[in-house]
Design a protein around this motif. Structure first.
Motif, PDB file in Angstrom:
ATOM      1  N   ALA A 179     -35.614  48.774   9.866  1.00 25.30           N
ATOM      2  CA  ALA A 179     -36.394  49.565   9.365  1.00 25.30           C
ATOM      3  C   ALA A 179     -36.674  49.162   7.548  1.00 25.30           C
ATOM      4  O   ALA A 179     -37.695  49.219   7.474  1.00 25.30           O
ATOM      5  CB  ALA A 179     -36.091  50.846   9.205  1.00 25.30           C
ATOM      6  N   PHE A 180     -35.628  48.794   7.178  1.00 21.53           N
ATOM      7  CA  PHE A 180     -35.520  48.287   5.764  1.00 21.53           C
ATOM      8  C   PHE A 180     -36.566  47.000   5.688  1.00 21.53           C
ATOM      9  O   PHE A 180     -36.795  46.553   4.507  1.00 21.53           O
ATOM     10  CB  PHE A 180     -34.124  48.287   5.275  1.00 21.53           C
ATOM     11  N   ALA A 181     -36.548  46.124   6.821  1.00 21.75           N
ATOM     12  CA  ALA A 181     -36.966  44.804   6.443  1.00 21.75           C
ATOM     13  C   ALA A 181     -38.683  45.394   6.305  1.00 21.75           C
ATOM     14  O   ALA A 181     -39.262  44.321   5.910  1.00 21.75           O
ATOM     15  CB  ALA A 181     -36.868  44.140   7.836  1.00 21.75           C
ATOM     16  N   SER A 182     -39.208  46.207   6.891  1.00 25.90           N
ATOM     17  CA  SER A 182     -40.420  46.772   6.984  1.00 25.90           C
ATOM     18  C   SER A 182     -41.433  45.613   6.724  1.00 25.90           C
ATOM     19  O   SER A 182     -41.943  45.346   5.630  1.00 25.90           O
ATOM     20  CB  SER A 182     -40.530  47.590   5.619  1.00 25.90           C
ATOM     21  N   GLY A 183     -41.945  44.768   7.919  1.00 25.85           N
ATOM     22  CA  GLY A 183     -42.858  43.672   7.652  1.00 25.85           C
ATOM     23  C   GLY A 183     -42.091  42.200   7.706  1.00 25.85           C
ATOM     24  O   GLY A 183     -42.878  41.368   7.791  1.00 25.85           O
ATOM     25  N   ALA A 184     -40.980  42.356   7.546  1.00 24.88           N
ATOM     26  CA  ALA A 184     -40.210  41.115   7.316  1.00 24.88           C
ATOM     27  C   ALA A 184     -39.471  40.915   8.491  1.00 24.88           C
ATOM     28  O   ALA A 184     -38.129  40.290   8.389  1.00 24.88           O
ATOM     29  CB  ALA A 184     -39.708  40.827   5.881  1.00 24.88           C
ATOM     30  N   GLU A 185     -39.486  41.605   9.664  1.00 23.85           N
ATOM     31  CA  GLU A 185     -38.540  41.352  10.718  1.00 23.85           C
ATOM     32  C   GLU A 185     -38.678  39.750  11.178  1.00 23.85           C
ATOM     33  O   GLU A 185     -37.530  39.560  11.680  1.00 23.85           O
ATOM     34  CB  GLU A 185     -39.447  42.213  12.099  1.00 23.85           C
ATOM     35  N   ASP A 186     -39.594  39.080  10.969  1.00 22.62           N
ATOM     36  CA  ASP A 186     -39.447  37.564  11.248  1.00 22.62           C
ATOM     37  C   ASP A 186     -38.465  37.120  10.544  1.00 22.62           C
ATOM     38  O   ASP A 186     -37.427  35.988  11.216  1.00 22.62           O
ATOM     39  CB  ASP A 186     -40.790  36.946  11.181  1.00 22.62           C
ATOM     40  N   VAL A 187     -38.200  37.334   9.299  1.00 22.21           N
ATOM     41  CA  VAL A 187     -37.131  36.827   8.314  1.00 22.21           C
ATOM     42  C   VAL A 187     -35.831  37.323   8.943  1.00 22.21           C
ATOM     43  O   VAL A 187     -34.892  36.582   8.915  1.00 22.21           O
ATOM     44  CB  VAL A 187     -37.470  37.176   6.922  1.00 22.21           C
ATOM     45  N   LEU A 188     -35.724  38.443   8.932  1.00 28.62           N
ATOM     46  CA  LEU A 188     -34.330  39.183   9.679  1.00 28.62           C
ATOM     47  C   LEU A 188     -34.201  38.492  11.077  1.00 28.62           C
ATOM     48  O   LEU A 188     -32.879  38.077  11.222  1.00 28.62           O
ATOM     49  CB  LEU A 188     -34.860  40.723   9.921  1.00 28.62           C
ATOM     50  N   LYS A 189     -34.998  38.394  11.930  1.00 28.45           N
ATOM     51  CA  LYS A 189     -34.567  37.758  13.262  1.00 28.45           C
ATOM     52  C   LYS A 189     -34.198  36.370  13.206  1.00 28.45           C
ATOM     53  O   LYS A 189     -33.530  35.684  14.012  1.00 28.45           O
ATOM     54  CB  LYS A 189     -35.579  38.072  14.176  1.00 28.45           C
ATOM     55  N   GLY A 190     -34.904  35.753  12.264  1.00 29.60           N
ATOM     56  CA  GLY A 190     -34.567  34.243  11.820  1.00 29.60           C
ATOM     57  C   GLY A 190     -33.294  33.941  11.317  1.00 29.60           C
ATOM     58  O   GLY A 190     -32.921  32.717  11.011  1.00 29.60           O
ATOM     59  N   ALA A 191     -32.583  34.896  10.549  1.00 33.10           N
ATOM     60  CA  ALA A 191     -31.425  34.766   9.845  1.00 33.10           C
ATOM     61  C   ALA A 191     -30.479  34.182  10.823  1.00 33.10           C
ATOM     62  O   ALA A 191     -30.109  34.240  11.878  1.00 33.10           O
ATOM     63  CB  ALA A 191     -30.852  35.993   9.237  1.00 33.10           C
ATOM     64  N   ARG A 192     -29.589  33.236  10.124  1.00 35.56           N
ATOM     65  CA  ARG A 192     -28.412  32.557  10.747  1.00 35.56           C
ATOM     66  C   ARG A 192     -27.146  33.310  10.550  1.00 35.56           C
ATOM     67  O   ARG A 192     -26.983  33.903   9.367  1.00 35.56           O
ATOM     68  CB  ARG A 192     -28.182  31.017  10.446  1.00 35.56           C
ATOM     69  N   ILE A 193     -26.229  33.514  11.326  1.00 41.21           N
ATOM     70  CA  ILE A 193     -25.139  34.204  11.171  1.00 41.21           C
ATOM     71  C   ILE A 193     -24.012  32.950  11.436  1.00 41.21           C
ATOM     72  O   ILE A 193     -24.021  32.527  12.391  1.00 41.21           O
ATOM     73  CB  ILE A 193     -24.572  35.457  12.070  1.00 41.21           C
ATOM     74  N   VAL A 194     -22.938  32.826  10.175  1.00 41.73           N
ATOM     75  CA  VAL A 194     -22.016  31.626  10.360  1.00 41.73           C
ATOM     76  C   VAL A 194     -20.574  32.475  10.132  1.00 41.73           C
ATOM     77  O   VAL A 194     -20.718  33.446   9.413  1.00 41.73           O
ATOM     78  CB  VAL A 194     -22.283  30.793   9.287  1.00 41.73           C
ATOM     79  N   ASP A 195     -19.505  31.695  10.264  1.00 40.73           N
ATOM     80  CA  ASP A 195     -18.107  32.168   9.949  1.00 40.73           C
ATOM     81  C   ASP A 195     -17.529  31.936   8.712  1.00 40.73           C
ATOM     82  O   ASP A 195     -16.834  32.762   8.025  1.00 40.73           O
ATOM     83  CB  ASP A 195     -17.189  31.767  10.978  1.00 40.73           C
ATOM     84  N   THR A 196     -18.170  30.873   7.977  1.00 43.50           N
ATOM     85  CA  THR A 196     -17.511  30.337   6.732  1.00 43.50           C
ATOM     86  C   THR A 196     -18.600  30.043   5.546  1.00 43.50           C
ATOM     87  O   THR A 196     -19.825  29.558   6.151  1.00 43.50           O
ATOM     88  CB  THR A 196     -16.585  29.388   6.603  1.00 43.50           C
ATOM     89  N   ILE A 197     -18.105  30.119   4.501  1.00 46.32           N
ATOM     90  CA  ILE A 197     -19.203  29.750   3.237  1.00 46.32           C
ATOM     91  C   ILE A 197     -19.645  28.238   3.649  1.00 46.32           C
ATOM     92  O   ILE A 197     -20.570  27.727   2.975  1.00 46.32           O
ATOM     93  CB  ILE A 197     -18.719  30.098   1.927  1.00 46.32           C
ATOM     94  N   GLY A 198     -18.695  27.256   4.051  1.00 44.84           N
ATOM     95  CA  GLY A 198     -18.778  25.981   4.235  1.00 44.84           C
ATOM     96  C   GLY A 198     -19.952  25.428   5.146  1.00 44.84           C
ATOM     97  O   GLY A 198     -20.787  24.856   4.809  1.00 44.84           O
ATOM     98  N   GLN A 199     -19.874  26.494   6.251  1.00 37.79           N
ATOM     99  CA  GLN A 199     -20.968  26.274   7.358  1.00 37.79           C
ATOM    100  C   GLN A 199     -22.400  26.834   6.853  1.00 37.79           C
ATOM    101  O   GLN A 199     -23.265  26.410   6.916  1.00 37.79           O
ATOM    102  CB  GLN A 199     -20.807  27.224   8.489  1.00 37.79           C
TER     103      GLN A 199
END
Length: 261
Positions: free
Chosen positions: A65-85
């Protein structure tokens, strides 16, 4: 480690890194903020989440809801475990914080950062924003090249996560396009080698610390603040890969000679 080509657009080189974000809605808001400035869309830049403290942040209803038109950016985000990654492939990292630190790297404004990374096409920069309540830990700040402090009202300088991202993305957009919408021309004055990556520099610090312990310059059991001071010293420069290799070569020779004794 794949680095973007030299002198590609800042919109393709920029990475936004969110560390330990608590609210999924804030992640969605950041996605919207950076998309409005031309970042984060398919094939341009990245949004990276380091160990978010919310469940399924890319599909959370509040985030969408808060992405509001930027769902492509949200869905394309990467999730990683560490700052090094998160910083793999980056060679210029900027911590964003309202709180100054005793051993922070040089403090820059958003405009100074934007102008620098827009003009230096060989840099693959990352903007790092911390948890909504706790901000960024000192360990992450100390390994960055600069600390960005947004010059807000000193009587009330608190910006939420998306507001801070919006300010930074705006300044980067203006620097990349120029005031009249014309792309900025990188300066070609002087020779510059390839900027060292954040992980390369961290490896150098670890190697240097081993060498300093070996020659009894650093007490491993009572290190005090020597390494943070050295990190601050080196952060005032833009270390190049060759320079990092030279420093690691020095550390290697120190360790070699101490073992021979």
């Amino acid at each position: 480690m794949n680095l973007p080509q030299t002198n590609t657009s800042l919109f393709q080189r920029m990475r936004f890194v969110l560390v330990h974000t608590s609210r999924a809605g804030n992640i969605g808001s950041v996605a919207r903020a950076i998309k409005t400035m031309g970042f984060g869309a398919a094939g341009t830049g990245e949004l990276v989440l380091v160990a978010p403290r919310c469940d399924d942040p890319l599909n959370d209803p509040e985030a969408v809801a808060f992405a509001s038109g930027a769902e492509d950016v949200l869905k394309g985000a990467r999730i990683v475990d560490t700052i090094g990654q998160a910083l793999d492939g980056c060679n210029f990292a900027a911590a964003v914080s309202a709180r100054l630190r005793e051993f922070s790297p040089p403090v820059w404004t958003p405009r100074a950062f934007a102008g620098h990374v827009a003009a230096a096409g060989e840099l693959n920069p990352a903007l790092i924003l911390g948890n909504e309540r706790f901000g960024l830990p000192n360990q992450i700040v100390e390994q960055c090249n600069v600390l960005i402090n947004i010059p807000a009202n000193p009587a009330y300088s608190s910006l939420n996560l998306a507001q801070a991202a919006q300010v930074l993305a705006y300044e980067c957009r203006i620097a990349a396009l120029g005031e009249e919408g014309v792309p900025a021309v990188p300066s070609a004055i002087g020779f510059h080698g390839a900027a060292a990556g954040v992980t390369e520099i961290e490896g150098m610090y670890a190697h240097l610390q081993q060498a300093l312990v070996a020659i009894d310059f650093l007490d491993a059991d009572n290190p005090k603040k020597l390494m943070p001071r050295l990190k601050r010293l080196f952060s005032r420069t833009q270390l190049e890969t060759e320079e990092v290799n030279i420093l690691r070569g020095i550390a290697r020779q120190i360790l070699k000679h101490t073992k021979q004794k």
